[in-house]
Design a protein around this motif. Structure first.
Motif, short mmCIF file in Angstrom:
data_model
loop_
_atom_site.label_atom_id
_atom_site.label_comp_id
_atom_site.label_asym_id
_atom_site.label_seq_id
_atom_site.Cartn_x
_atom_site.Cartn_y
_atom_site.Cartn_z
N ASP A 141 41.09 75.97 17.52
CA ASP A 141 40.93 75.50 16.14
C ASP A 141 39.76 74.53 16.12
O ASP A 141 39.90 73.34 16.40
CB ASP A 141 42.21 74.83 15.66
CG ASP A 141 42.14 74.41 14.19
OD1 ASP A 141 41.08 74.63 13.56
OD2 ASP A 141 43.14 73.87 13.68
N THR A 163 45.77 77.04 21.35
CA THR A 163 47.01 77.77 21.55
C THR A 163 46.79 78.90 22.55
O THR A 163 45.75 79.58 22.51
CB THR A 163 47.55 78.35 20.23
OG1 THR A 163 46.55 79.22 19.66
CG2 THR A 163 47.86 77.24 19.25
N ASP A 205 33.05 76.72 11.08
CA ASP A 205 34.13 76.39 12.01
C ASP A 205 35.33 75.79 11.31
O ASP A 205 36.33 75.47 11.97
CB ASP A 205 33.64 75.42 13.08
CG ASP A 205 32.67 76.08 14.06
OD1 ASP A 205 32.74 77.32 14.18
OD2 ASP A 205 31.86 75.37 14.67
N LEU A 222 34.31 79.96 25.39
CA LEU A 222 34.17 80.28 23.97
C LEU A 222 32.80 79.91 23.42
O LEU A 222 32.47 80.27 22.29
CB LEU A 222 35.27 79.58 23.17
CG LEU A 222 36.70 80.03 23.51
CD1 LEU A 222 37.71 79.17 22.76
CD2 LEU A 222 36.91 81.49 23.20
N ASP A 280 32.57 81.28 19.26
CA ASP A 280 33.84 82.01 19.36
C ASP A 280 35.03 81.07 19.27
O ASP A 280 35.00 79.94 19.76
CB ASP A 280 33.91 82.79 20.67
CG ASP A 280 32.90 83.92 20.72
OD1 ASP A 280 32.60 84.46 19.65
OD2 ASP A 280 32.42 84.24 21.82
N SER A 281 36.09 81.58 18.65
CA SER A 281 37.32 80.81 18.50
C SER A 281 38.54 81.53 19.07
O SER A 281 39.57 80.88 19.28
CB SER A 281 37.58 80.49 17.01
OG SER A 281 36.53 79.70 16.48
N VAL A 282 38.45 82.86 19.32
CA VAL A 282 39.60 83.63 19.80
C VAL A 282 39.15 84.46 21.00
O VAL A 282 38.06 85.03 20.99
CB VAL A 282 40.16 84.55 18.69
CG1 VAL A 282 41.35 85.34 19.22
CG2 VAL A 282 40.57 83.74 17.47
N TRP A 283 40.01 84.51 22.03
CA TRP A 283 39.71 85.28 23.24
C TRP A 283 41.00 85.94 23.72
O TRP A 283 42.09 85.44 23.47
CB TRP A 283 39.16 84.37 24.32
CG TRP A 283 38.35 85.09 25.35
CD1 TRP A 283 38.76 85.55 26.57
CD2 TRP A 283 36.96 85.43 25.27
NE1 TRP A 283 37.73 86.16 27.23
CE2 TRP A 283 36.61 86.10 26.46
CE3 TRP A 283 35.98 85.24 24.29
CZ2 TRP A 283 35.33 86.57 26.71
CZ3 TRP A 283 34.70 85.71 24.53
CH2 TRP A 283 34.38 86.37 25.73
N ARG A 284 40.86 87.06 24.46
CA ARG A 284 42.02 87.78 24.98
C ARG A 284 41.88 88.01 26.48
O ARG A 284 40.82 88.44 26.96
CB ARG A 284 42.20 89.13 24.28
CG ARG A 284 43.21 90.04 25.00
CD ARG A 284 43.33 91.38 24.37
NE ARG A 284 44.06 92.31 25.26
CZ ARG A 284 44.69 93.37 24.86
NH1 ARG A 284 44.70 93.69 23.57
NH2 ARG A 284 45.32 94.16 25.72
N VAL A 301 46.57 85.76 24.23
CA VAL A 301 45.59 85.39 23.20
C VAL A 301 45.39 83.88 23.22
O VAL A 301 46.35 83.11 23.15
CB VAL A 301 46.06 85.86 21.81
CG1 VAL A 301 45.04 85.47 20.76
CG2 VAL A 301 46.27 87.37 21.81
N ILE A 302 44.11 83.49 23.30
CA ILE A 302 43.73 82.07 23.32
C ILE A 302 42.95 81.78 22.05
O ILE A 302 41.96 82.46 21.74
CB ILE A 302 42.87 81.77 24.56
CG1 ILE A 302 43.68 82.09 25.83
CG2 ILE A 302 42.40 80.33 24.57
CD1 ILE A 302 42.86 82.07 27.09
N THR A 303 43.38 80.76 21.28
CA THR A 303 42.77 80.44 19.99
C THR A 303 42.39 78.96 19.96
O THR A 303 43.21 78.09 20.25
CB THR A 303 43.73 80.75 18.83
OG1 THR A 303 44.15 82.12 18.91
CG2 THR A 303 43.06 80.50 17.49
#
Length: 345
Positions: free
Chosen positions: A175, A154, A328, A123, A127-131, A171-173
């Protein structure tokens, strides 16, 4: 009697010719070839015979048979046929080119099986979200089980059950507001409940620290209540010289309204960038107000925000808290205060 002698002599000649013809067909002609029939002889018990060439049968695949009359040899009367080869139509080529190796088609694993499009996620700093993609590789549906992960990370599949050949997002998030500062390196198991496949997904990132409030200044630092009357002050008027007579010096009162509002300026350092800044103000009479600060300037990773505080209706202390939030979602707070004096007499 003479007639009988003539008839016998004629029969001898005819039979001699027949014998000669038979010898020519067996020695001079082709063996086994058909021979023309002899001419009819008077007195033959079978009667006249038809003089025709034997039919010629064409070989299979050699085309239509030629007629006997047109194929008969002028010298021997023997029929002959010139075979013709029928043209063969070109057949279209199918399959791989000659010499190409055969490409094997892998069979699906029996039962449930799970595959991941990747087991590595970086990330970075922003970046905070990945698929990722999960695929059912077996011949039966597969149930996905996600291993343990920190509260600020998550990992959630689009569906917990994947049919054979289907693709489901994973989905990987991250925080970033809750994650610890510094480098992040976490491994999360992604496994089938039963069957084969799956893997360990490694998630890496770098999280900057919370924004830092380097200074907070209020100007002025002393206020008056909003209901105070303007204060009168006596000042001397300027003296204007005259060549004939001198003007007397006169004094005129000048009124000044008491200051009831202060401006608070907050300077912040943050590598990511500030998303918002605000003040929460507690007034002397128990009231509370929220003030959004406005960006004054930004240079590099430093920015300056400002906003008004006041007025207050009564004398006392004004306390406030500045809260800055970066991109962030990380926050920092800093407190401040002002003094509200009684109205001047």
């Amino acid at each position: 009697m003479a007639v009988l002698v003539v008839i016998v002599a004629g029969l001898v000649v005819v039979r001699g010719r027949m014998a000669g013809d038979h010898r020519a067909g067996s020695s001079g002609g082709r063996p086994g070839a058909p021979v023309a029939a002899p001419a009819p002889t008077p007195g033959d018990e079978d009667g006249p015979a038809d003089v025709t060439a034997a039919p010629v049968t064409a070989r299979p695949g050699a085309g239509p048979a030629l007629s006997t009359a047109s194929a008969a040899s002028p010298s021997t009367g023997i029929g002959s046929v010139s075979p013709r080869v029928a043209p063969t139509a070109a057949r279209p080529r199918t399959g791989p080119p000659p010499g190409s190796p055969a490409v094997p088609v892998a069979a699906r694993p029996a039962g449930p099986a799970l595959s991941l499009s990747s087991t590595r996620v970086d990330l970075g700093d922003v970046d905070s979200v990945w698929r990722l993609d999960l695929r059912g590789e077996g011949t039966a549906p597969v149930d996905v089980v996600i291993g343990a992960s920190p509260s600020w990370l998550t990992v959630v599949p689009g569906r917990s059950r994947i049919d054979p050949g289907a693709v489901v997002p994973l989905v990987i998030t991250l925080d970033r507001a809750a994650a610890p500062s510094g480098p992040i390196d976490v491994t999360v198991p992604v496994r089938p409940r039963k069957g084969d496949g799956g893997g360990d997904v490694r998630v890496t990132a770098r999280v900057d620290g919370s924004p830092q409030v380097v200074s907070m200044v209020a100007a002025p630092t002393t206020l008056y209540p909003s209901g105070c009357a303007p204060a009168a002050r006596v000042t001397a008027s300027p003296v204007t010289a005259s060549p004939v007579t001198a003007s007397p010096v006169t004094a005129s009162p000048v009124t000044a309204s008491p200051v009831t509002v202060s401006t608070v300026t907050v300077s912040v350092v943050d590598a990511t960038g500030i998303f918002a800044a605000e003040l929460v103000v507690n007034l002397p009479d128990g009231g509370r107000a929220s003030v959004s600060l406005v960006l004054d300037r930004a240079t590099g990773n430093r920015s300056t925000w400002s906003g008004p505080v006041g007025p207050a209706r009564v004398a006392g202390a004004i306390t406030y808290t500045a809260t800055v939030t970066d991109l962030d979602g990380r926050r920092s707070r800093a407190p401040g205060s002002l003094t509200v004096l009684p109205c001047p007499s």
